[in-house]
Design a protein around this motif. Structure first.
Motif, PDB file in Angstrom:
ATOM      1  N   ASN A  78       0.855  -1.185   0.000  1.00 46.54           N
ATOM      2  CA  ASN A  78       0.000   0.000   0.000  1.00 46.54           C
ATOM      3  C   ASN A  78       0.890   1.234   0.000  1.00 46.54           C
ATOM      4  N   SER A  81       1.570   2.966   3.303  1.00 44.01           N
ATOM      5  CA  SER A  81       2.579   2.258   4.094  1.00 44.01           C
ATOM      6  C   SER A  81       3.979   2.521   3.565  1.00 44.01           C
ATOM      7  N   LYS A 112      -1.903   4.267  12.026  1.00 43.37           N
ATOM      8  CA  LYS A 112      -3.241   4.077  12.597  1.00 43.37           C
ATOM      9  C   LYS A 112      -4.210   5.134  12.090  1.00 43.37           C
ATOM     10  N   GLU A 113      -3.713   6.357  11.906  1.00 45.38           N
ATOM     11  CA  GLU A 113      -4.572   7.450  11.468  1.00 45.38           C
ATOM     12  C   GLU A 113      -4.833   7.435   9.963  1.00 45.38           C
ATOM     13  N   PRO A 116      -4.319   1.694   5.997  1.00 46.81           N
ATOM     14  CA  PRO A 116      -5.392   0.699   6.014  1.00 46.81           C
ATOM     15  C   PRO A 116      -5.391  -0.063   7.339  1.00 46.81           C
ATOM     16  N   ASP A 117      -6.487  -0.743   7.623  1.00 42.97           N
ATOM     17  CA  ASP A 117      -6.620  -1.495   8.876  1.00 42.97           C
ATOM     18  C   ASP A 117      -5.408  -2.379   9.124  1.00 42.97           C
ATOM     19  N   ASP A 118      -4.932  -2.338  10.328  1.00 43.13           N
ATOM     20  CA  ASP A 118      -3.836  -3.179  10.807  1.00 43.13           C
ATOM     21  C   ASP A 118      -2.495  -2.945  10.090  1.00 43.13           C
ATOM     22  N   SER A 119      -2.397  -1.934   9.243  1.00 39.72           N
ATOM     23  CA  SER A 119      -1.110  -1.670   8.590  1.00 39.72           C
ATOM     24  C   SER A 119      -0.060  -1.283   9.622  1.00 39.72           C
ATOM     25  N   TYR A 120      -0.510  -0.730  10.736  1.00 36.19           N
ATOM     26  CA  TYR A 120       0.438  -0.327  11.774  1.00 36.19           C
ATOM     27  C   TYR A 120       1.204  -1.527  12.323  1.00 36.19           C
ATOM     28  N   LYS A 121       0.577  -2.693  12.355  1.00 37.75           N
ATOM     29  CA  LYS A 121       1.259  -3.893  12.848  1.00 37.75           C
ATOM     30  C   LYS A 121       2.379  -4.295  11.886  1.00 37.75           C
TER      31      LYS A 121
END
Length: 135
Positions: A78, A81, A112-113, A116-121
Motif C-alpha cells: 500500500n 505504508s 493508525k490514522e 489501512p486497517d492493521d497496517s500499523y502492525k
C-alpha cells in the motif's frame, strides 16, 4: 506545531510525490498544506528534511525495506505504508539524534490514522527488524 504534525506533513509530501508524481521541488514548497500560516518555519524545515532525505536515499531505503519483507512484493505494498516506511527508515538511518523507539512509535500512530486497517502492525514489525539490524 509538534514533531508528529511535521512527520504527518512529511508523510503526506512523500505520498504525493510518489503517487501523484508531483515534482519534489513543488512538494517542498508546501503550497498544498492546508492553512500554511499555522505552520512554523522550524516544523516545515523538519518536514522538508524528512522528505528530501527520503527521496535522496530512496534506492537505499527501498532496498532495506525489501530485505525485511517476508512473502511480500514491494510493488504490491500500500502506498500509504510505503510513504510511512520510507520516512521512518530514513530517520532510523540518518537521524541518529532521534531515538529509534520514537521513530517507530510515530510511524505506528501515523499508520493508525492514515493507513489501512492493521497496517500499523506490519509497519511496526518491519521497522523493529530494521532497527535491530542497525544496532
Amino acid at each position: 506545531m509538534t514533531r508528529r504534525e511535521s512527520r504527518i506533513i512529511a508523510f503526506q509530501g512523500l505520498y504525493s510525490w510518489d503517487v501523484g508524481n508531483i515534482p519534489l521541488e513543488e512538494v517542498l514548497t508546501f503550497g498544498w498544506v492546508e492553512n500554511p500560516v499555522s505552520v512554523d518555519d522550524e516544523s516545515l524545515a523538519f518536514s522538508r528534511h524528512l522528505i528530501a532525505g527520503a527521496v535522496e536515499c530512496k534506492d537505499e531505503i527501498d532496498g532495506i525495506i525489501k530485505k525485511f519483507l517476508k512473502n511480500w512484493d514491494f510493488n504490491r505494498l500500500n502506498k500509504v505504508s510505503v510513504a510511512i516506511l520510507r520516512m521512518s527508515v530514513y530517520s532510523l538511518l540518518k537521524q541518529k539524534d532521534i531515538m529509534p523507539s520514537i521513530v517507530i512509535d510515530e510511524a505506528i500512530h501515523i499508520a493508525k490514522e492514515f493507513g489501512p486497517d492493521d497496517s500499523y502492525k506490519f509497519i511496526n514489525a518491519i521497522l523493529d527488524n530494521i532497527k535491530k539490524s542497525l544496532e
